[in-house]
Design an enzyme around this catalytic site. Structure first.
Site, PDB file in Angstrom:
ATOM      1  NE  ARG A 168      -4.315  -1.641   1.637  1.00  0.00           N
ATOM      2  CZ  ARG A 168      -5.250  -2.095   2.449  1.00  0.00           C
ATOM      3  NH1 ARG A 168      -5.105  -1.996   3.753  1.00  0.00           N
ATOM      4  NH2 ARG A 168      -6.322  -2.664   1.964  1.00  0.00           N
ATOM      5  CE  LYS A 183     -17.433 -11.946   9.865  1.00  0.00           C
ATOM      6  NZ  LYS A 183     -17.132 -10.678  10.551  1.00  0.00           N
ATOM      7  N   GLY A 187      -7.367  -6.898   0.611  1.00  0.00           N
ATOM      8  CA  GLY A 187      -6.026  -6.799   1.174  1.00  0.00           C
ATOM      9  C   GLY A 187      -5.342  -8.146   1.289  1.00  0.00           C
ATOM     10  N   GLY A 214     -12.650  -3.654   0.932  1.00  0.00           N
ATOM     11  CA  GLY A 214     -14.007  -3.261   1.314  1.00  0.00           C
ATOM     12  C   GLY A 214     -14.589  -2.251   0.344  1.00  0.00           C
TER      13      GLY A 214
HETATM   14  P1  ADP Z   1      -9.622 -10.127   1.495  1.00  0.00           P
HETATM   15  O1  ADP Z   1      -8.823  -9.320   2.487  1.00  0.00           O
HETATM   16  O2  ADP Z   1      -8.833 -10.501   0.289  1.00  0.00           O
HETATM   17  O3  ADP Z   1     -10.956  -9.496   1.179  1.00  0.00           O
HETATM   18  P2  ADP Z   1     -10.753 -11.735   3.591  1.00  0.00           P
HETATM   19  O4  ADP Z   1     -10.301 -10.731   4.586  1.00  0.00           O
HETATM   20  O5  ADP Z   1     -12.194 -11.867   3.331  1.00  0.00           O
HETATM   21  O6  ADP Z   1      -9.978 -11.515   2.208  1.00  0.00           O
HETATM   22  O7  ADP Z   1     -10.263 -13.176   4.060  1.00  0.00           O
HETATM   23  C1  ADP Z   1      -8.918 -13.508   4.193  1.00  0.00           C
HETATM   24  C2  ADP Z   1      -8.715 -14.570   5.203  1.00  0.00           C
HETATM   25  O8  ADP Z   1      -9.556 -15.689   4.970  1.00  0.00           O
HETATM   26  C3  ADP Z   1      -7.304 -15.102   5.182  1.00  0.00           C
HETATM   27  O9  ADP Z   1      -6.608 -14.671   6.318  1.00  0.00           O
HETATM   28  C4  ADP Z   1      -7.472 -16.620   5.142  1.00  0.00           C
HETATM   29  O10 ADP Z   1      -6.622 -17.300   6.037  1.00  0.00           O
HETATM   30  C5  ADP Z   1      -8.915 -16.794   5.545  1.00  0.00           C
HETATM   31  N1  ADP Z   1      -9.461 -18.065   5.081  1.00  0.00           N
HETATM   32  C6  ADP Z   1      -9.513 -18.532   3.815  1.00  0.00           C
HETATM   33  N2  ADP Z   1     -10.021 -19.780   3.782  1.00  0.00           N
HETATM   34  C7  ADP Z   1     -10.291 -20.109   5.051  1.00  0.00           C
HETATM   35  C8  ADP Z   1     -10.824 -21.290   5.679  1.00  0.00           C
HETATM   36  N3  ADP Z   1     -11.149 -22.349   4.974  1.00  0.00           N
HETATM   37  N4  ADP Z   1     -10.961 -21.274   7.030  1.00  0.00           N
HETATM   38  C9  ADP Z   1     -10.623 -20.198   7.736  1.00  0.00           C
HETATM   39  N5  ADP Z   1     -10.126 -19.059   7.222  1.00  0.00           N
HETATM   40  C10 ADP Z   1      -9.950 -19.015   5.895  1.00  0.00           C
HETATM   41 MG    MG Z   2      -9.050  -9.072   4.617  1.00  0.00          MG
END
Ligand code: ADP
Ligand code: MG
Length: 395
Positions: free
Chosen positions: A34, A199, A352, A376
């Site tokens: 970033r 989530k 991120g 987000g």
């Molecule tokens: P981004 O930041 O790209 O939007 P998120 O914040 O939604 O992504 O999610 C990222 C996190 O999701 C990572 O830290 C990863 O470890 C977690 N994750 C991915 N698959 C699983 C899983 N099966 N169980 C638990 N956590 C998970």
């Molecule tokens: Mg994230």
């Protein structure tokens, strides 16, 4: 939207709202993506003789001064990357900030302390936020919005300050908006979306909106288990959001009606514990053992997902397919990242953690059409919402 090219900045104090919200571990920056992304706008303003005052937030100190959320390490790294001194103010709008702003030479750069040390920054109370915005705006003569990662927040530095000063969008926001337009207007089809992360509830809005726009939605990551459960399968100890099961079932039905293809994994890497060295095995997605938790999509799913991306002309990917931070559960994310690259489509990575995964897994960032710095924010844009920070820049 005006850009910095439309501004006369020589010799003037320009407040740049940047997104410098980098991950820290034991006080050290673990991914400076970033900071790097914010360089072009800062450099362009310096080159034109502006006095550049950068402001940003780090983490969630919730309106209190918490040293572990200080931007001091970011100031040091920013200085290294710019190859120039960065004056670091030890407060946001106090004596130190005013002195730093006043002492800047043309082409000089200062960074203010974490915006979120001030309760006014994130306050829901318009008057409290406005009072803080007045003090922040008083430091400068011009405002440049370049913190794309925060434009979905109605925060003082994002929304209220541009309403008090002549303003323009920095290069980062201008580029992000151009890319997001390509994902929402005149999309090249097939349009595939890969969603993962932890989530479902974070991503419901975007799924809702994409059901009317995307041709295919691939689901992985922690959210996949709510989908598998909604289909009646055992998910063991995997992440599950029980309260979203009905919503997810409704999405599956709507997708069928709308002719949108949901692609779910056929196999899962299931482990005995949330740990890199836990016993783990590939199991069928509809037969996760009750005492295990799914931490990645399996190898067959990786192939399936890549195949469903291969003929796409537009791909948006948000959210890792597994717990990529641990090597045994990083392969699904790797397969999808490679699938994006091999598709030759217009590919956008948002989020991120997704962007961090791309770098951590050793991919060349240039192999993707665009890596968004704002997870987000890009999701809310794709949900069809009005983003306060963009609205303020457009007015
Ligand atoms: P981004 O930041 O790209 O939007 P998120 O914040 O939604 O992504 O999610 C990222 C996190 O999701 C990572 O830290 C990863 O470890 C977690 N994750 C991915 N698959 C699983 C899983 N099966 N169980 C638990 N956590 C998970
Ligand atoms: Mg994230």
């Amino acid at each position: 939207m005006r850009t910095i090219d439309d501004l006369d900045v020589a010799g003037r104090r320009v407040l740049v709202r940047a997104d410098l919200n980098v991950p820290l571990k034991d006080g050290a920056i673990t991914d400076d993506g970033r900071i790097r992304a914010s360089l072009p706008t800062i450099e362009a303003l310096r080159a034109r003789g502006a006095k550049v005052i950068v402001c940003a937030h780090l983490g969630r100190p919730k309106g209190e001064v918490k040293p572990e959320f200080s931007l001091a390490p970011v100031a040091a790294r920013l200085g290294e990357l710019l190859g120039a001194d960065v004056a670091f103010a030890s407060d946001v709008v106090g004596d130190s900030a005013r002195a730093a702003a006043e002492n800047l030479a043309d082409g000089g750069v200062a960074l203010l302390e974490n915006l979120r040390f001030e309760p006014g920054e994130t306050s829901k109370d318009d008057a409290e936020r406005g009072a803080f915005a007045d003090r922040l705006a008083a430091l400068a003569e011009i405002y440049v919005g370049d913190g794309f990662g925060a434009v979905h927040r109605r925060h003082a530095s994002v929304y209220d300050v541009p309403r008090r000063l002549p303003h323009a969008a920095g290069g980062l926001i201008a580029a992000e908006v151009e890319v997001l337009r390509k994902l929402t207007e005149d999309v090249a089809r097939p349009y595939a979306v890969a969603l993962g992360g932890s989530k479902v509830s974070d991503k419901l809005g975007v799924i809702d909106n994409l059901l009317g726009k995307a041709d295919r939605i691939l689901i992985g990551g922690g959210m996949v288990f709510t989908f598998l459960k909604a289909q009646g399968h055992e998910v063991g100890k995997s992440l599950l959001e029980e309260d979203q099961l009905d919503t997810v079932r409704a999405y599956l039905r709507r997708a069928e009606e709308a002719g949108v293809e949901f692609v779910l994994p056929v196999d899962i890497v299931a482990a005995t514990a949330f740990a890199a060295d836990a016993d783990h095995a590939v199991v069928a997605a509809d037969a996760i053992p009750a005492d295990r938790l799914g931490l990645d999509i399996g190898p067959e799913s990786g192939k399936l997902f890549a195949a469903r991306l291969a003929d796409a002309r537009t791909v948006f990917w948000n959210g890792p397919m597994g717990v990529f931070e641990m090597e045994p559960y990083s392969h699904g994310t790797r397969a999808v990242a490679q699938g994006l690259i091999d598709s030759g489509a217009f590919t956008v990575v948002g989020g991120g953690d997704s962007a961090a995964a791309v770098r951590q897994l050793g991919f060349d960032e240039a192999a993707f059409s665009h890596i968004s710095t704002g997870g987000g924010a890009s999701l809310e844009y794709l949900e069809g919402k009005t983003l306060p920070g963009l609205q303020a820049l457009e007015d």
